[in-house]
Motif scaffolding. Sequence first.
Motif, short mmCIF file in Angstrom:
data_model
loop_
_atom_site.label_atom_id
_atom_site.label_comp_id
_atom_site.label_asym_id
_atom_site.label_seq_id
_atom_site.Cartn_x
_atom_site.Cartn_y
_atom_site.Cartn_z
N PRO A 1 -1.52 12.61 -25.50
CA PRO A 1 -2.62 12.70 -26.46
C PRO A 1 -2.73 14.07 -27.13
CG PRO A 1 -3.47 12.70 -24.23
CD PRO A 1 -1.99 12.46 -24.13
N ALA A 2 -2.16 15.09 -26.52
CA ALA A 2 -2.20 16.43 -27.10
C ALA A 2 -0.96 16.74 -27.94
CB ALA A 2 -2.34 17.48 -26.00
N GLY A 3 0.01 15.83 -27.96
CA GLY A 3 1.21 16.03 -28.75
C GLY A 3 2.07 17.18 -28.26
N ARG A 4 2.15 17.37 -26.94
CA ARG A 4 2.86 18.51 -26.37
C ARG A 4 4.36 18.28 -26.21
NH1 ARG A 4 0.54 22.38 -27.86
NH2 ARG A 4 0.18 20.80 -29.39
N TYR A 5 4.82 17.05 -26.36
CA TYR A 5 6.24 16.72 -26.19
C TYR A 5 6.85 16.43 -27.56
CZ TYR A 5 5.06 16.06 -21.29
OH TYR A 5 4.63 16.25 -20.01
N ARG A 6 8.09 16.91 -27.75
CA ARG A 6 8.82 16.58 -28.98
C ARG A 6 10.32 16.58 -28.67
NH1 ARG A 6 11.27 20.75 -31.58
NH2 ARG A 6 10.73 22.83 -30.85
N ILE A 7 11.06 15.98 -29.56
CA ILE A 7 12.52 15.95 -29.44
C ILE A 7 13.06 16.92 -30.49
CG2 ILE A 7 14.58 14.53 -29.61
CD1 ILE A 7 12.79 12.13 -28.86
N ASN A 8 13.86 17.91 -30.05
CA ASN A 8 14.39 18.89 -31.00
C ASN A 8 15.59 18.32 -31.76
OD1 ASN A 8 16.66 19.16 -29.33
ND2 ASN A 8 15.97 21.10 -28.45
N ASP A 9 16.17 19.12 -32.65
CA ASP A 9 17.28 18.68 -33.50
C ASP A 9 18.52 18.29 -32.69
OD1 ASP A 9 15.71 19.10 -35.72
OD2 ASP A 9 16.52 21.11 -36.11
N GLY B 1 18.33 16.69 -29.88
CA GLY B 1 17.99 15.51 -29.11
C GLY B 1 17.45 15.81 -27.73
N SER B 2 17.13 17.08 -27.46
CA SER B 2 16.60 17.48 -26.15
C SER B 2 15.08 17.46 -26.16
CB SER B 2 17.07 18.88 -25.79
OG SER B 2 18.47 18.92 -25.69
N LEU B 3 14.52 17.29 -24.98
CA LEU B 3 13.07 17.29 -24.81
C LEU B 3 12.54 18.72 -24.84
CD1 LEU B 3 10.42 15.79 -24.09
CD2 LEU B 3 11.05 16.09 -21.69
N CYS B 4 11.52 18.97 -25.64
CA CYS B 4 10.83 20.27 -25.68
C CYS B 4 9.37 20.02 -25.30
CB CYS B 4 10.89 20.87 -27.07
SG CYS B 4 12.54 21.34 -27.57
N ILE B 5 8.86 20.91 -24.45
CA ILE B 5 7.48 20.80 -24.01
C ILE B 5 6.74 22.07 -24.39
CG2 ILE B 5 5.92 20.47 -22.06
CD1 ILE B 5 8.29 19.23 -20.54
N ASP B 6 5.66 21.93 -25.14
CA ASP B 6 4.78 23.06 -25.45
C ASP B 6 3.57 22.90 -24.54
OD1 ASP B 6 3.15 25.03 -26.42
OD2 ASP B 6 2.91 24.15 -28.41
N GLN B 7 3.55 23.67 -23.46
CA GLN B 7 2.49 23.49 -22.47
C GLN B 7 1.16 24.08 -22.89
OE1 GLN B 7 3.75 23.96 -18.38
NE2 GLN B 7 5.86 23.71 -19.00
N THR B 8 1.18 24.94 -23.91
CA THR B 8 -0.06 25.50 -24.42
C THR B 8 -0.86 24.38 -25.08
OG1 THR B 8 1.04 27.59 -24.84
CG2 THR B 8 -1.06 27.25 -25.93
N GLY B 9 -2.03 24.15 -24.62
CA GLY B 9 -2.86 23.08 -25.17
C GLY B 9 -2.80 21.78 -24.39
#
Length: 90
Positions: free
Chosen positions: A39-47, A49-57
Amino acid sequence: MTLNDKLAKNTWVPSPHQHIIPASHPDFAAIAMLVTLCPAGRYRINDQGSLCIDQTGCLECGACRMVCDEKTLIRWAYPSNGCGIQLRFG
């Protein structure tokens, strides 16, 4: 006071340690689910194809922990005492 006014009072204190640690080679379907689910949109897939996690927020809701096993997230724990989301309802 509106809902947005109340949400704006919340703060997030960074932790010196990561509280979410992804696996080295998680399943792509699980990654896609995390990107959609958080719900906070903290996960994304980078260019690459790897998982990136922004734990801030991170809202610390645990939704990602509930849908993934240790093959996707090696570790999920609450941030250190005094760190993470601090909800202030106004």
